[in-house]
Design a protein around this motif. Sequence first.
Motif, PDB file in Angstrom:
ATOM      1  N   ASN A 191      86.109  46.891  -7.700  1.00  0.00           N
ATOM      2  CA  ASN A 191      87.186  47.235  -8.239  1.00  0.00           C
ATOM      3  C   ASN A 191      87.510  47.354  -9.530  1.00  0.00           C
ATOM      4  OD1 ASN A 191      89.677  46.935  -5.816  1.00  0.00           O
ATOM      5  ND2 ASN A 191      87.997  45.340  -5.559  1.00  0.00           N
ATOM      6  N   GLN A 192      86.366  46.969 -10.393  1.00  0.00           N
ATOM      7  CA  GLN A 192      86.595  46.719 -11.756  1.00  0.00           C
ATOM      8  C   GLN A 192      86.868  48.050 -12.283  1.00  0.00           C
ATOM      9  OE1 GLN A 192      83.136  45.080 -14.037  1.00  0.00           O
ATOM     10  NE2 GLN A 192      84.569  43.879 -15.100  1.00  0.00           N
ATOM     11  N   ILE A 193      86.258  49.111 -11.938  1.00  0.00           N
ATOM     12  CA  ILE A 193      86.380  50.551 -12.391  1.00  0.00           C
ATOM     13  C   ILE A 193      87.786  50.923 -12.536  1.00  0.00           C
ATOM     14  CG2 ILE A 193      85.910  51.802 -10.307  1.00  0.00           C
ATOM     15  CD1 ILE A 193      84.185  53.702 -11.882  1.00  0.00           C
ATOM     16  N   ALA A 194      88.413  50.372 -11.626  1.00  0.00           N
ATOM     17  CA  ALA A 194      90.085  51.072 -11.559  1.00  0.00           C
ATOM     18  C   ALA A 194      90.748  50.031 -12.368  1.00  0.00           C
ATOM     19  CB  ALA A 194      90.474  50.985 -10.136  1.00  0.00           C
ATOM     20  N   THR A 195      90.449  49.135 -13.031  1.00  0.00           N
ATOM     21  CA  THR A 195      91.457  48.137 -13.995  1.00  0.00           C
ATOM     22  C   THR A 195      92.203  48.816 -14.850  1.00  0.00           C
ATOM     23  OG1 THR A 195      89.702  46.469 -13.333  1.00  0.00           O
ATOM     24  CG2 THR A 195      91.503  46.154 -15.312  1.00  0.00           C
ATOM     25  N   GLU A 196      93.361  48.655 -14.978  1.00  0.00           N
ATOM     26  CA  GLU A 196      94.317  49.057 -15.870  1.00  0.00           C
ATOM     27  C   GLU A 196      94.108  48.436 -17.070  1.00  0.00           C
ATOM     28  OE1 GLU A 196      97.961  49.131 -14.128  1.00  0.00           O
ATOM     29  OE2 GLU A 196      97.744  50.618 -12.535  1.00  0.00           O
ATOM     30  N   ILE A 197      93.571  49.070 -18.051  1.00  0.00           N
ATOM     31  CA  ILE A 197      93.252  48.502 -19.254  1.00  0.00           C
ATOM     32  C   ILE A 197      94.530  48.342 -20.256  1.00  0.00           C
ATOM     33  CG2 ILE A 197      91.994  48.258 -21.384  1.00  0.00           C
ATOM     34  CD1 ILE A 197      89.472  49.329 -19.516  1.00  0.00           C
ATOM     35  N   HIS A 198      95.030  47.068 -20.814  1.00  0.00           N
ATOM     36  CA  HIS A 198      96.236  47.239 -21.480  1.00  0.00           C
ATOM     37  C   HIS A 198      96.125  46.196 -22.361  1.00  0.00           C
ATOM     38  CE1 HIS A 198      97.754  43.734 -19.505  1.00  0.00           C
ATOM     39  NE2 HIS A 198      97.218  44.077 -18.482  1.00  0.00           N
ATOM     40  N   PHE A 199      96.966  46.725 -23.546  1.00  0.00           N
ATOM     41  CA  PHE A 199      97.054  45.535 -24.590  1.00  0.00           C
ATOM     42  C   PHE A 199      98.498  45.116 -24.951  1.00  0.00           C
ATOM     43  CE2 PHE A 199      93.092  47.649 -25.240  1.00  0.00           C
ATOM     44  CZ  PHE A 199      92.297  46.939 -25.850  1.00  0.00           C
ATOM     45  N   LYS A 200      98.717  43.807 -25.009  1.00  0.00           N
ATOM     46  CA  LYS A 200      99.988  43.357 -25.274  1.00  0.00           C
ATOM     47  C   LYS A 200     100.089  43.159 -26.745  1.00  0.00           C
ATOM     48  CE  LYS A 200     103.249  39.406 -24.545  1.00  0.00           C
ATOM     49  NZ  LYS A 200     103.436  38.278 -23.890  1.00  0.00           N
ATOM     50  N   LEU A 201     101.331  43.762 -27.223  1.00  0.00           N
ATOM     51  CA  LEU A 201     101.574  43.783 -28.767  1.00  0.00           C
ATOM     52  C   LEU A 201     102.469  42.598 -28.900  1.00  0.00           C
ATOM     53  CD1 LEU A 201     101.166  45.263 -31.408  1.00  0.00           C
ATOM     54  CD2 LEU A 201     103.380  46.441 -30.916  1.00  0.00           C
ATOM     55  N   LEU A 202     101.804  41.351 -29.479  1.00  0.00           N
ATOM     56  CA  LEU A 202     102.706  40.158 -29.633  1.00  0.00           C
ATOM     57  C   LEU A 202     103.822  40.373 -30.745  1.00  0.00           C
ATOM     58  CD1 LEU A 202     100.209  39.033 -28.069  1.00  0.00           C
ATOM     59  CD2 LEU A 202     100.423  37.270 -29.338  1.00  0.00           C
ATOM     60  N   ILE A 245      90.456  54.083 -25.522  1.00  0.00           N
ATOM     61  CA  ILE A 245      91.836  54.748 -25.566  1.00  0.00           C
ATOM     62  C   ILE A 245      93.014  53.976 -25.618  1.00  0.00           C
ATOM     63  CG2 ILE A 245      93.166  56.163 -23.874  1.00  0.00           C
ATOM     64  CD1 ILE A 245      90.662  57.094 -22.697  1.00  0.00           C
ATOM     65  N   SER A 246      92.988  52.863 -24.616  1.00  0.00           N
ATOM     66  CA  SER A 246      94.202  51.945 -24.485  1.00  0.00           C
ATOM     67  C   SER A 246      94.404  51.161 -25.986  1.00  0.00           C
ATOM     68  CB  SER A 246      94.247  51.022 -23.435  1.00  0.00           C
ATOM     69  OG  SER A 246      95.200  50.055 -23.482  1.00  0.00           O
ATOM     70  N   PHE A 247      93.290  50.899 -26.650  1.00  0.00           N
ATOM     71  CA  PHE A 247      93.577  50.081 -27.798  1.00  0.00           C
ATOM     72  C   PHE A 247      94.072  50.966 -28.960  1.00  0.00           C
ATOM     73  CE2 PHE A 247      91.203  48.755 -31.720  1.00  0.00           C
ATOM     74  CZ  PHE A 247      91.797  47.634 -31.886  1.00  0.00           C
TER      75      PHE A 247
END
Length: 256
Positions: A90-101, A234-236
């Motif tokens: 499942n790791q390959i499908a992880t939605e990579i996201h960053f939270k802007l505090l 990309i997400s970063f």
Amino acid sequence: MEEKYMACSIHGKQEMALLCTHLAHSLHNRLAVGFFEYDTGDMGRPDAWCNTCERAWNHTQTEEDREQWFIDCQHKLICVSCWDEAKALNQIATEIHFKLLTIAEIKTVLLEDDAGVPFPKNIAFPFPSLYPLFAKRAETTTISSETTLFNTVEALSENKTNNGSTHWIFARNGQGDRWLFDEKGHVFFGDHDHQPMSLHPLYLNFEQWLQLAFCVQQLDDWLDAGYPPERIAISFNETLNTIHPQLAENYPFELI
């Protein structure tokens, strides 16, 4: 302890672990649904959940919300070998996201300890309004691999030879580079590989730099977890450009 073990029909006697119901089902239908984990330290592997559960977690606000989230995840007890298989699938499908505090959230994290000393009144540098508040800490604080915020004592030491300088050193990274702001509060990256130190503008203020620092903290976590650097980048970069439209371009470090 014996209760940490289970008899798996596939792998025999193994330590136990928890997966959300979607991850557990992925072991049967082989459809990757993403993989997030958090180690509570009381099982053979960290608790793990999928993209859907992660999105739900990001909408929780209260302790009651988080308790309901745990119930809704419908965690299943599985053995650690099944857990390892689920992660690999499942790791390959992880939605990579960053939270802007927000600055309010950053204050909650950084201002728990304000037992340090304030700047002397004879320091004439025109600090950004919030900076002395964050510098007044008992200890210098490492936020991420690239951002260590000096407390008042270390900041004074860093700047003791800067009499008359138009820049103030307020942070460093692990490679010896420095972060500075000028008299207008504009943040610069100081590259220590050049003497005298070359300054690169980021077009940020101090508050935006704090947001950047916590984005880099999350970047460290994603990279340490072994996710593909190309997807992380990309997400970063998208998140950086929400702080400033050109921050991804001006960010001084290569990600991949």
